[in-house]
Write an enzyme that holds these catalytic residues in place. Structure first.
Site, PDB file in Angstrom:
ATOM      1  N   MET A  29       9.409  39.291  90.430  1.00 45.03           N
ATOM      2  CA  MET A  29      10.523  38.402  90.785  1.00 45.03           C
ATOM      3  C   MET A  29      11.078  37.722  89.524  1.00 45.03           C
ATOM      4  SD  MET A  29       9.752  36.906  94.539  1.00 45.03           S
ATOM      5  CE  MET A  29       8.690  35.570  94.044  1.00 45.03           C
ATOM      6  N   LEU A  32       9.291  36.047  83.700  1.00 41.50           N
ATOM      7  CA  LEU A  32       8.114  36.809  83.297  1.00 41.50           C
ATOM      8  C   LEU A  32       7.183  36.018  82.387  1.00 41.50           C
ATOM      9  CD1 LEU A  32       9.872  40.235  82.631  1.00 41.50           C
ATOM     10  CD2 LEU A  32       8.798  39.403  84.737  1.00 41.50           C
ATOM     11  N   GLU A  34       2.830  36.400  80.617  1.00 46.75           N
ATOM     12  CA  GLU A  34       1.858  37.369  80.111  1.00 46.75           C
ATOM     13  C   GLU A  34       1.196  38.179  81.236  1.00 46.75           C
ATOM     14  OE1 GLU A  34       1.990  37.786  76.922  1.00 46.75           O
ATOM     15  OE2 GLU A  34       0.324  39.214  76.830  1.00 46.75           O
ATOM     16  N   HIS A  36       2.714  39.345  83.980  1.00 45.76           N
ATOM     17  CA  HIS A  36       3.625  40.463  84.251  1.00 45.76           C
ATOM     18  C   HIS A  36       3.564  41.494  83.114  1.00 45.76           C
ATOM     19  CE1 HIS A  36       5.860  37.044  86.351  1.00 45.76           C
ATOM     20  NE2 HIS A  36       5.687  37.907  87.312  1.00 45.76           N
ATOM     21  N   GLU A 147      -3.903  41.406  90.785  1.00 41.72           N
ATOM     22  CA  GLU A 147      -4.951  40.945  91.701  1.00 41.72           C
ATOM     23  C   GLU A 147      -4.811  39.458  92.005  1.00 41.72           C
ATOM     24  OE1 GLU A 147      -8.716  42.055  90.032  1.00 41.72           O
ATOM     25  OE2 GLU A 147      -8.463  44.171  90.580  1.00 41.72           O
ATOM     26  N   GLN A 152      -1.586  40.302  98.981  1.00 40.61           N
ATOM     27  CA  GLN A 152      -0.379  41.126  98.851  1.00 40.61           C
ATOM     28  C   GLN A 152      -0.754  42.579  98.517  1.00 40.61           C
ATOM     29  OE1 GLN A 152       3.318  39.863  96.724  1.00 40.61           O
ATOM     30  NE2 GLN A 152       2.481  41.016  95.032  1.00 40.61           N
ATOM     31  N   SER A 188       1.353  32.001  86.419  1.00 42.44           N
ATOM     32  CA  SER A 188       2.274  32.131  87.550  1.00 42.44           C
ATOM     33  C   SER A 188       3.629  31.592  87.142  1.00 42.44           C
ATOM     34  CB  SER A 188       1.745  31.319  88.737  1.00 42.44           C
ATOM     35  OG  SER A 188       2.761  31.141  89.708  1.00 42.44           O
ATOM     36  N   SER A 189       4.690  32.231  87.630  1.00 42.78           N
ATOM     37  CA  SER A 189       6.028  31.709  87.355  1.00 42.78           C
ATOM     38  C   SER A 189       6.155  30.285  87.895  1.00 42.78           C
ATOM     39  CB  SER A 189       7.088  32.597  87.998  1.00 42.78           C
ATOM     40  OG  SER A 189       6.931  33.925  87.556  1.00 42.78           O
ATOM     41  N   ARG A 190       5.419  29.980  88.961  1.00 47.22           N
ATOM     42  CA  ARG A 190       5.515  28.640  89.567  1.00 47.22           C
ATOM     43  C   ARG A 190       4.830  27.562  88.725  1.00 47.22           C
ATOM     44  NH1 ARG A 190       5.463  31.793  94.658  1.00 47.22           N
ATOM     45  NH2 ARG A 190       7.421  31.295  95.700  1.00 47.22           N
TER      46      ARG A 190
HETATM   47  P1  AMP Z   1       5.795  37.872  90.943  1.00 51.04           P
HETATM   48  O1  AMP Z   1       6.891  37.936  89.931  1.00 51.04           O
HETATM   49  O2  AMP Z   1       5.133  36.555  91.048  1.00 51.04           O
HETATM   50  O3  AMP Z   1       6.214  38.438  92.288  1.00 51.04           O
HETATM   51  O4  AMP Z   1       4.667  38.850  90.417  1.00 51.04           O
HETATM   52  C1  AMP Z   1       4.963  40.192  90.112  1.00 51.04           C
HETATM   53  C2  AMP Z   1       3.666  40.931  89.922  1.00 51.04           C
HETATM   54  O5  AMP Z   1       2.935  40.338  88.849  1.00 51.04           O
HETATM   55  C3  AMP Z   1       2.756  40.883  91.161  1.00 51.04           C
HETATM   56  O6  AMP Z   1       2.120  42.139  91.316  1.00 51.04           O
HETATM   57  C4  AMP Z   1       1.780  39.814  90.788  1.00 51.04           C
HETATM   58  O7  AMP Z   1       0.544  39.930  91.455  1.00 51.04           O
HETATM   59  C5  AMP Z   1       1.634  40.035  89.300  1.00 51.04           C
HETATM   60  N1  AMP Z   1       1.125  38.829  88.638  1.00 51.04           N
HETATM   61  C6  AMP Z   1       1.641  37.579  88.727  1.00 51.04           C
HETATM   62  N2  AMP Z   1       0.878  36.707  88.024  1.00 51.04           N
HETATM   63  C7  AMP Z   1      -0.143  37.441  87.495  1.00 51.04           C
HETATM   64  C8  AMP Z   1      -1.272  37.128  86.679  1.00 51.04           C
HETATM   65  N3  AMP Z   1      -1.525  35.882  86.270  1.00 51.04           N
HETATM   66  N4  AMP Z   1      -2.101  38.119  86.330  1.00 51.04           N
HETATM   67  C9  AMP Z   1      -1.877  39.396  86.759  1.00 51.04           C
HETATM   68  N5  AMP Z   1      -0.822  39.755  87.515  1.00 51.04           N
HETATM   69  C10 AMP Z   1       0.023  38.796  87.890  1.00 51.04           C
END
Ligand code: AMP
Length: 285
Positions: A29, A32, A34, A36, A147, A152, A188-190
């Site tokens: 989403m 981005l 590290e 991603h 993971e 998900q 996390s992006s959040r």
């Molecule tokens: P998102 O942009 O939050 O929807 O995440 C996109 C993808 O990146 C999803 O498969 C997430 O599980 C993965 N992802 C997000 N944060 C992490 C993280 N800290 N470590 C590994 N993968 C992540």
């Protein structure tokens, strides 16, 4: 790296890329980090070309959630993906993904129930629907997911198995371990929503989870260890805990005693208005 916002040119370019070998998809989403980029690197190691997607999927956000506030930074994300050697970025508009009259929903029962499925009704229908569409649009040979969003990943694997998806088939859905900040907080992006004080309090989450895991490995019951975890989060600055539960890693069925190995600890908790999730194996560090 070319960016596509419409399906027809995306498809003809993908057909040409496929001639070079396996195509890997990394759905995101955007905003981005590290985590991603680690998925992108794992994809590069397995495929001739990596396709990334950026789509803030309205169908996976609830009515009172952060769809409008969700960080959007396309130019920065494009530069990061280009630097990682991504071949192509698929960044559709919401109207291209869900044109007028769109009426189809994919709902994966069982693994979508409970945990985030209970706390965010409809969320995993939105995820399954958009990921199925992304698979059909890009037709990758493999797709990589973090993971960090363990439930998900379980939903997507179930969907691939149930719908006989061949591109990618269930065995070609790759889970990548969670990437963490130095203090243990899952990226996390959040996390960008957190104030400086909240950011330092947020490190209580992985710390308290490790404490609860150590307690369970030491023979404490799931009920005792999760109660201790909730108390640690509350005194550490979290405003509420959506869930703190131990589940089977594959079926996500509830596990009442950690003695039933393998098992995984799942937590979602709020700090101010920000909801953070994490999960860890119940195993010695
Ligand atoms: P998102 O942009 O939050 O929807 O995440 C996109 C993808 O990146 C999803 O498969 C997430 O599980 C993965 N992802 C997000 N944060 C992490 C993280 N800290 N470590 C590994 N993968 C992540």
């Amino acid at each position: 790296m070319q960016t596509f916002t419409r399906l027809d040119p995306l498809r003809s370019t993908l057909d040409a890329l496929r001639a070079d070998g396996p195509l890997a998809l990394v759905p995101t989403m955007g905003a981005l980090h590290e985590g991603h980029l680690t998925l992108v690197r794992a994809a590069k190691a397995r495929a001739a070309h990596v396709v990334a997607s950026i789509f803030v999927n309205p169908r996976q956000f609830g009515a009172n959630e952060d769809l409008d506030a969700y960080p959007r930074q396309l130019a920065r994300d494009q530069a990061l993906l280009e630097a990682e050697g991504v071949s192509l970025l698929w960044a559709p508009e919401a109207a291209a993904m869900y044109p007028a009259g769109y009426a189809t929903n994919i709902s994966v029962s069982g693994v979508s129930d409970g945990l985030c499925g209970a706390a965010r009704p409809g969320h995993f229908d939105g995820v399954a629907t958009v990921v199925c569409k992304l698979f059909n649009q890009v037709q990758p040979d493999l797709a990589l997911f973090g993971e960090k969003d363990w439930q998900q990943l379980a939903v997507i694997r179930r969907m691939a198995r149930d719908l006989d998806l061949t591109r990618p088939h269930v065995g070609a859905i790759v889970g990548v371990p969670t990437v963490r900040e130095a203090d243990g907080l899952a990226m996390s992006s959040r996390n960008a929503y957190l104030s400086a004080e909240q950011r330092s309090q947020a490190a209580t989450l992985p710390r308290a989870m490790k404490g609860a895991i150590a307690a369970m490995l030491d023979g404490r019951s799931v009920a005792e260890a999760t109660a201790q975890l909730v108390a640690a989060l509350t005194s550490g600055g979290f405003s509420s805990v959506d869930y703190a539960e131990v589940r089977d890693p594959d079926s996500l069925a509830a596990v009442t005693e950690p003695a039933c190995q393998p098992a995984r600890l799942f937590v979602a908790a709020r700090i101010g208005g920000t909801r953070l999730i994490d999960n860890m194996a119940i195993a010695p560090a």
